[in-house]
Design a protein around this motif. Sequence first.
Motif, PDB file in Angstrom:
ATOM      1  N   ASN A 117      -8.430   1.299   6.855  1.00  0.00           N
ATOM      2  CA  ASN A 117      -8.315   2.680   6.381  1.00  0.00           C
ATOM      3  C   ASN A 117      -8.580   3.639   7.531  1.00  0.00           C
ATOM      4  OD1 ASN A 117      -7.937   2.060   3.476  1.00  0.00           O
ATOM      5  ND2 ASN A 117      -9.998   1.216   3.675  1.00  0.00           N
ATOM      6  N   THR A 165       0.820  -1.207   0.000  1.00  0.00           N
ATOM      7  CA  THR A 165       0.000   0.000   0.000  1.00  0.00           C
ATOM      8  C   THR A 165       0.852   1.255   0.000  1.00  0.00           C
ATOM      9  OG1 THR A 165      -0.138  -0.183   2.420  1.00  0.00           O
ATOM     10  CG2 THR A 165      -2.020  -0.959   1.149  1.00  0.00           C
ATOM     11  N   ASP A 172      -3.627   6.290  -1.452  1.00  0.00           N
ATOM     12  CA  ASP A 172      -4.744   5.378  -1.172  1.00  0.00           C
ATOM     13  C   ASP A 172      -4.852   4.280  -2.228  1.00  0.00           C
ATOM     14  OD1 ASP A 172      -5.451   7.003   1.041  1.00  0.00           O
ATOM     15  OD2 ASP A 172      -6.566   8.337  -0.269  1.00  0.00           O
ATOM     16  N   CYS A 229      -7.652   1.628  -2.704  1.00  0.00           N
ATOM     17  CA  CYS A 229      -7.713   0.748  -1.531  1.00  0.00           C
ATOM     18  C   CYS A 229      -9.105   0.671  -0.912  1.00  0.00           C
ATOM     19  CB  CYS A 229      -6.702   1.199  -0.482  1.00  0.00           C
ATOM     20  SG  CYS A 229      -7.139   2.757   0.321  1.00  0.00           S
ATOM     21  N   ARG A 242      -0.118   4.948   1.367  1.00  0.00           N
ATOM     22  CA  ARG A 242      -1.232   5.572   2.081  1.00  0.00           C
ATOM     23  C   ARG A 242      -1.464   7.021   1.690  1.00  0.00           C
ATOM     24  NH1 ARG A 242       2.937   6.183   5.833  1.00  0.00           N
ATOM     25  NH2 ARG A 242       2.846   8.060   7.111  1.00  0.00           N
ATOM     26  N   PRO A 258      -4.665   3.976   4.069  1.00  0.00           N
ATOM     27  CA  PRO A 258      -4.566   2.559   4.442  1.00  0.00           C
ATOM     28  C   PRO A 258      -3.373   2.323   5.358  1.00  0.00           C
ATOM     29  CG  PRO A 258      -3.739   2.888   2.217  1.00  0.00           C
ATOM     30  CD  PRO A 258      -4.328   4.204   2.648  1.00  0.00           C
ATOM     31  N   GLY A 263     -10.638   3.336   0.635  1.00  0.00           N
ATOM     32  CA  GLY A 263     -10.756   4.240   1.768  1.00  0.00           C
ATOM     33  C   GLY A 263      -9.641   5.271   1.749  1.00  0.00           C
ATOM     34  N   LYS A 264      -9.446   5.929   2.895  1.00  0.00           N
ATOM     35  CA  LYS A 264      -8.422   6.957   3.016  1.00  0.00           C
ATOM     36  C   LYS A 264      -7.387   6.568   4.069  1.00  0.00           C
ATOM     37  CE  LYS A 264     -10.152   9.904   0.077  1.00  0.00           C
ATOM     38  NZ  LYS A 264      -9.432  10.260  -1.182  1.00  0.00           N
TER      39      LYS A 264
END
Length: 384
Positions: free
Chosen positions: A347, A299, A304, A326, A301, A331, A328-329
């Motif tokens: 997330n 990932t 995302d 992913c 982040r 990860p 969401g916001k």
Amino acid sequence: MRQINRRGFIFGSAALSVAGRAGFAAGKDGARLLIGTQTSGSSKGVYSYSFAASTGDLTALGLAAESDNPTFLALAPDGKTVLVANELDMFESKASGAVSTFTLDRSKTRLSKVNQVASGGGGTCHVAFDRTGKAAFAANYGGGSAASFAVGAGGALSPSVSFFQYSGNGPNKERQDAPHAHRVTVSPDNRFLMVNDLGLDTIHIYRLDASTAKLLPNDPVAWRSAPGAGPRALRFHPNGKVAYCVTEMASSVAVLRWDAERGSLETVQEVAMRPDGFSGVTGGDDIVIDREARFAYATDRFDDIVVTFAISPTDGKLTLLDRIPCGGKIPRHLALDPSGRWLLVANQVSDNISVLARDPKTGKLRDAGKSFPVSRPQCIVFVS
């Protein structure tokens, strides 16, 4: 008591071996999992869930245990004890985070606290057991340090047996202002411990006496990444000969050859997670490997995304296959379910666990439209 609300392995080869010993039934509905959270929002600690492999659905079972900022969890090899990183600035009026142990009631997926000890440094962000369950380890991000603990009868932790305070900084002034220990990883043969230090562009390497939990510096003492890369996460290939290091600022995966005799890591490949020419802010975060070691998932982040890699069966090198959102916001953590058909993503900012469908043959992921609310999720661990 101020809590850190900053950042966020676990289902690589070590976790898979734990899963096997704990008696996971691949493909069956009703698998149980625990989710560690930040308690800066509405969360009160660690929560338990049931997972249906037939549909990819999560069902909330309630609060497993109240705990302060339990942002990372580790299951003991015998499946009876859960180790918790309490990511705090202060503990017992001292500048320190904490480490806790809990016994696991499998019938109810509830946790009963055994004890809690100081970690020796603020922002305890990662914990791990050794492969006997008799030693435990903690990485302190804010304190820039790492510690080991003996695990006694019933899962009780001793005060720290070994403690290492790091010093210095890296070239990235904003994100490498000081040492930032981010992960503790035991070698496949249980003879060494590695500590990823994002702030110093280093993986510290120690010799481990599992009978006492004592750590001694190894020779060589460390592996070093490119300046400013920021090694954050580490996973071993099930063959025990290769490890994968996710770098935070470079947003890459370094493929490392592991010499089990010397306790040394050597870079054999580095694969970027972002497209060529990308110039934005990066945040490489976590990586997991499927049971057959054919595919890896990592990932970033700050964008995302989840990146899919194919793993070479001959040398463990990676080939990038795909990038997808992913779900969401921000990860923080990944986990493959026991069936291998789903990838769960914690997330943090969007307060949800997204469940991505996975094709075990091709390794490809797709958005299955499955999202489940959890306040500030940080860590996912399947326990049955």
